[in-house]
Every structure is written in C-alpha cells, then in structure tokens.
Design an enzyme around this catalytic site. Structure first.
Site, PDB file in Angstrom:
ATOM      1  N   SER A  48      81.082  57.996  34.683  1.00 62.00           N
ATOM      2  CA  SER A  48      80.873  56.557  34.903  1.00 62.00           C
ATOM      3  C   SER A  48      81.885  56.108  35.943  1.00 62.00           C
ATOM      4  O   SER A  48      82.924  56.768  36.133  1.00 62.00           O
ATOM      5  CB  SER A  48      81.128  55.791  33.599  1.00 62.00           C
ATOM      6  OG  SER A  48      81.251  54.400  33.831  1.00 62.00           O
TER       7      SER A  48
ATOM      8  N   TYR B 178      86.132  53.435  26.265  1.00 58.36           N
ATOM      9  CA  TYR B 178      85.111  53.964  27.189  1.00 58.36           C
ATOM     10  C   TYR B 178      85.785  54.502  28.453  1.00 58.36           C
ATOM     11  O   TYR B 178      85.494  55.600  28.923  1.00 58.36           O
ATOM     12  CB  TYR B 178      84.131  52.838  27.525  1.00 58.36           C
ATOM     13  CG  TYR B 178      82.918  53.266  28.328  1.00 58.36           C
ATOM     14  CD1 TYR B 178      81.709  53.557  27.691  1.00 58.36           C
ATOM     15  CD2 TYR B 178      82.959  53.361  29.714  1.00 58.36           C
ATOM     16  CE1 TYR B 178      80.581  53.932  28.422  1.00 58.36           C
ATOM     17  CE2 TYR B 178      81.855  53.742  30.455  1.00 58.36           C
ATOM     18  CZ  TYR B 178      80.666  54.022  29.803  1.00 58.36           C
ATOM     19  OH  TYR B 178      79.557  54.399  30.530  1.00 58.36           O
TER      20      TYR B 178
ATOM     21  N   LYS C 118      85.717  58.396  29.547  1.00 62.62           N
ATOM     22  CA  LYS C 118      85.052  58.819  30.791  1.00 62.62           C
ATOM     23  C   LYS C 118      86.046  59.439  31.777  1.00 62.62           C
ATOM     24  O   LYS C 118      85.684  60.343  32.531  1.00 62.62           O
ATOM     25  CB  LYS C 118      84.306  57.640  31.419  1.00 62.62           C
ATOM     26  CG  LYS C 118      83.086  57.164  30.604  1.00 62.62           C
ATOM     27  CD  LYS C 118      81.975  58.203  30.517  1.00 62.62           C
ATOM     28  CE  LYS C 118      80.701  57.632  29.890  1.00 62.62           C
ATOM     29  NZ  LYS C 118      79.625  58.637  29.782  1.00 62.62           N
TER      30      LYS C 118
HETATM   31  N1  LIG Z   1      73.778  52.188  32.181  1.00 65.06           N
HETATM   32  C1  LIG Z   1      74.900  52.203  32.902  1.00 65.06           C
HETATM   33  O1  LIG Z   1      75.208  51.253  33.629  1.00 65.06           O
HETATM   34  C2  LIG Z   1      75.806  53.394  32.864  1.00 65.06           C
HETATM   35  C3  LIG Z   1      76.820  53.474  33.813  1.00 65.06           C
HETATM   36  C4  LIG Z   1      77.677  54.558  33.794  1.00 65.06           C
HETATM   37  C5  LIG Z   1      77.502  55.556  32.848  1.00 65.06           C
HETATM   38  N2  LIG Z   1      76.517  55.448  31.923  1.00 65.06           N
HETATM   39  C6  LIG Z   1      76.383  56.517  30.950  1.00 65.06           C
HETATM   40  O2  LIG Z   1      75.048  56.974  30.959  1.00 65.06           O
HETATM   41  C7  LIG Z   1      74.765  57.578  29.703  1.00 65.06           C
HETATM   42  C8  LIG Z   1      73.451  57.015  29.187  1.00 65.06           C
HETATM   43  O3  LIG Z   1      73.602  55.616  28.975  1.00 65.06           O
HETATM   44  P1  LIG Z   1      72.389  54.594  29.178  1.00 65.06           P
HETATM   45  O4  LIG Z   1      72.866  53.520  30.052  1.00 65.06           O
HETATM   46  O5  LIG Z   1      71.171  55.326  29.538  1.00 65.06           O
HETATM   47  O6  LIG Z   1      72.330  53.963  27.711  1.00 65.06           O
HETATM   48  P2  LIG Z   1      71.109  53.890  26.664  1.00 65.06           P
HETATM   49  O7  LIG Z   1      71.668  53.164  25.497  1.00 65.06           O
HETATM   50  O8  LIG Z   1      69.886  53.408  27.318  1.00 65.06           O
HETATM   51  O9  LIG Z   1      70.867  55.419  26.274  1.00 65.06           O
HETATM   52  C9  LIG Z   1      71.837  56.152  25.570  1.00 65.06           C
HETATM   53  C10 LIG Z   1      71.116  57.180  24.721  1.00 65.06           C
HETATM   54  O10 LIG Z   1      72.102  57.956  24.033  1.00 65.06           O
HETATM   55  C11 LIG Z   1      71.694  58.082  22.682  1.00 65.06           C
HETATM   56  N3  LIG Z   1      72.857  58.327  21.822  1.00 65.06           N
HETATM   57  C12 LIG Z   1      73.844  57.473  21.463  1.00 65.06           C
HETATM   58  N4  LIG Z   1      74.698  58.076  20.625  1.00 65.06           N
HETATM   59  C13 LIG Z   1      74.237  59.341  20.463  1.00 65.06           C
HETATM   60  C14 LIG Z   1      74.682  60.450  19.696  1.00 65.06           C
HETATM   61  N5  LIG Z   1      75.778  60.377  18.924  1.00 65.06           N
HETATM   62  N6  LIG Z   1      73.988  61.600  19.774  1.00 65.06           N
HETATM   63  C15 LIG Z   1      72.885  61.673  20.547  1.00 65.06           C
HETATM   64  N7  LIG Z   1      72.390  60.662  21.258  1.00 65.06           N
HETATM   65  C16 LIG Z   1      73.079  59.498  21.215  1.00 65.06           C
HETATM   66  C17 LIG Z   1      70.994  56.778  22.358  1.00 65.06           C
HETATM   67  O11 LIG Z   1      70.156  56.892  21.215  1.00 65.06           O
HETATM   68  C18 LIG Z   1      70.228  56.532  23.647  1.00 65.06           C
HETATM   69  O12 LIG Z   1      68.957  57.143  23.643  1.00 65.06           O
HETATM   70  C19 LIG Z   1      75.970  57.296  28.809  1.00 65.06           C
HETATM   71  O13 LIG Z   1      76.822  58.418  28.793  1.00 65.06           O
HETATM   72  C20 LIG Z   1      76.644  56.144  29.506  1.00 65.06           C
HETATM   73  O14 LIG Z   1      78.022  56.066  29.211  1.00 65.06           O
HETATM   74  C21 LIG Z   1      75.661  54.395  31.909  1.00 65.06           C
END
Ligand SMILES: NC(=O)c1ccc[n+]([C@@H]2O[C@H](COP(=O)([O-])OP(=O)(O)OC[C@H]3O[C@@H](n4cnc5c(N)ncnc54)[C@H](O)[C@@H]3O)[C@@H](O)[C@H]2O)c1
Length: 259
Positions: A130, A142, A146
């Site tokens: 991230s 977080y 990260k």
């Molecule tokens: N959306 C953003 O802006 C953003 C930015 C930087 C990094 N990220 C990272 O991207 C990744 C995905 O996030 P997203 O934005 O798609 O969020 P999201 O909430 O849409 O999806 C996250 C998924 O992870 C699953 N999850 C949560 N805890 C879990 C566990 N213990 N075991 C298995 N699955 C689990 C959830 O059920 C969900 O399907 C994460 O690592 C997040 O930190 C997201």
C-alpha cells in the site's frame, strides 16, 4: 499458470481474479467471504477454498489445493486485508493491533512460507502492499503492517532468488473498494480527496492494480524481484514537488519565465 489469490472475493482480489482468468490462468481463490468467493469462482470456472489468511492450516491447504488440482503453484498473490485498528496511538487496544498485524503482515509471511515450499525452483510471489507501506498515509497498525510487507517482500526475495522464485509487491494508492468506503465514508468522498491530492488528478482502479499483478507474474518481469511498484497517481513520491510546480505556474507563468 496456476495461481492462488487470497482476499479474492471482493475489491482488488476479485479484479485480479477476473484479469488472470482472462489471461488463461488456472485459479484457486481464497477468502473468508465464502458466498462471494464461491459466486466469483463459479462465474470464472475456477476453484474456491475457504481461507482465513491468519490461520496457517488454511494457507497451507490452499497452496496444496493448487498442486492437487493443477499440478503446481506458479504464482501466489498475498492480497487479503482490512483497514484494521483505528484511533490514536494511546487508544489502540492490543488485541486490535495484533489482529491487524496478523491479517495484513503475518498472512504474507504464511503465504510466502507455504508458496515457496511447494514452488521448488521458479515461481512468482506478489504481495499487496500500500502507499501506507511507503509513507504514513494510513492508520498506525495498517501503516506498520504494510511497511512490514515491503520489508518482508525484499527480505524473502533475497533468500528465494537462488531458487528462481521472484518476490515483489504492488503498492496501490486509494482504489474504490469496501475498504476505502470504510476509510472515507463513501466512494465519492474518496474520489474527491484523491482527485484533489493526486499529482495526476486521477483515481486508481482495481483493474489497473490487477494489470500490475499480471505484469509482475508474467515473462516480461522475469528479471524483476524484490521490488515494490507504486500505483498511486504520483501521490507518494511527487506530491510535494508537484504542489510546488502548481504554485510556480501561478506565480511565474507556464512558460517558466519569471515576471
Ligand atoms: N482499496 C485500496 O485503496 C487499497 C489501497 C492499498 C492497498 N490495499 C490493499 O488491497 C488489499 C485488498 O483490499 P481491498 O481494497 O480490495 O478491500 P476489500 O475489503 O474489497 O477486499 C478485501 C478482501 O479480503 C478478505 N479478507 C479480509 N480478512 C481476511 C482474512 N483474514 N482471510 C482471508 N480473507 C480476508 C475480505 O473478505 C475481502 O474479500 C488489502 O491488502 C488492502 O490493504 C487496498
């Protein structure tokens, strides 16, 4: 290419599953959202396994499923995540801190450990970091987790290079998803903040992150390991200087001539 994607039921993971399916990858999707994961797997014609990434047996089992069903594991995408503990440093309960580190960082350790064991010689491990892993742009736990993902990516890459296993990370800026809805209140608020602060003035999409995963998994990236590719519309590296140049244009004119 046999690929495991964790956190595949929603957001970035689901977009990556769709992109990899279009490219012909053989997928095992993992998530704690069984209904969402099963529906996506049915739509893509691939496997789904319940996988809580904080549970070592679940992570070991999803890796084993790829070997059982497809004969190998070529690519492991450690993506599952949540926003985790919020609040000031004096307020975060220890159990909320530990849970956040477990979901965001220990999960990447477990995914890397079990993927590397079955990959043998050659493979690609890709972690979702991230911008919060590069700069303090997110809540404390977080951000710490990260930053740990970035460190573990580089550390594991240095060990596993001898086996031909590449380890890289993608560091997205804010992307519309359930997680950002939680962080910003709603997607419209997130998009307004992103447009105003991102030097390119653009919003990063989940499909663009999926494209970056696909690049890192593919043959064009065969000499890339230990890297973190930031996909953030210029936010982390360029923001301060971009602001300077925006102001400079106001004062000096866009041709750069003072007067
Ligand atoms: N959306 C953003 O802006 C953003 C930015 C930087 C990094 N990220 C990272 O991207 C990744 C995905 O996030 P997203 O934005 O798609 O969020 P999201 O909430 O849409 O999806 C996250 C998924 O992870 C699953 N999850 C949560 N805890 C879990 C566990 N213990 N075991 C298995 N699955 C689990 C959830 O059920 C969900 O399907 C994460 O690592 C997040 O930190 C997201």
């Amino acid at each position: 290419m046999a690929t495991v994607i964790t956190g595949a039921a929603n957001g970035l993971g689901a977009a990556t599953a769709r992109r990899f399916a279009r490219l012909g990858a053989k997928l095992v999707l993992g998530d704690i959202d069984d209904a969402g994961g099963q529906a996506l797997a049915a739509a893509l014609g691939c496997e789904f396994r319940h996988c809580d990434v904080t549970n070592e047996a679940d992570v070991e089992a999803i890796v084993a499923a790829s070997v059982e069903v497809y004969g190998s594991l070529d690519c492991m995408i450690n993506n599952a995540g949540q926003l985790g503990a919020l609040g000031g440093i004096g307020e975060i309960p220890l159990d909320a801190w530990n849970r956040t580190i477990s979901v965001l960082l220990t999960s990447v350790f477990l995914g890397t450990k079990h993927a590397a064991r079955v990959m043998g010689r050659g493979g690609s491990i890709i972690n979702t970091a991230s911008v919060g892993g590069i700069a303090p742009l997110a809540p404390h736990a977080y951000t710490a987790a990260k930053h740990g993902v970035v460190g573990l990516t580089r550390s594991a890459a240095s060990e596993l290079a001898v086996d031909g296993i590449r380890v890289n990370a993608v560091a997205p800026g804010s992307v519309p998803s359930r997680m950002t809805e939680l962080a910003y209140g709603d997607v419209a608020a997130m998009e307004a903040v992103s447009k105003a602060r991102n030097p390119l003035g653009t919003i990063v999409s989940a499909d663009e992150i999926a494209g970056c995963f696909a690049y890192l998994a593919g043959p064009d990236a065969r000499n890339i390991t230990g890297q973190v590719i930031t996909v953030d519309s210029g936010l982390t590296d360029l923001r301060l200087n971009a602001d300077y140049y925006r102001k400079k244009a106001d004062y000096f004119g866009r041709d750069g001539v003072e007067g």
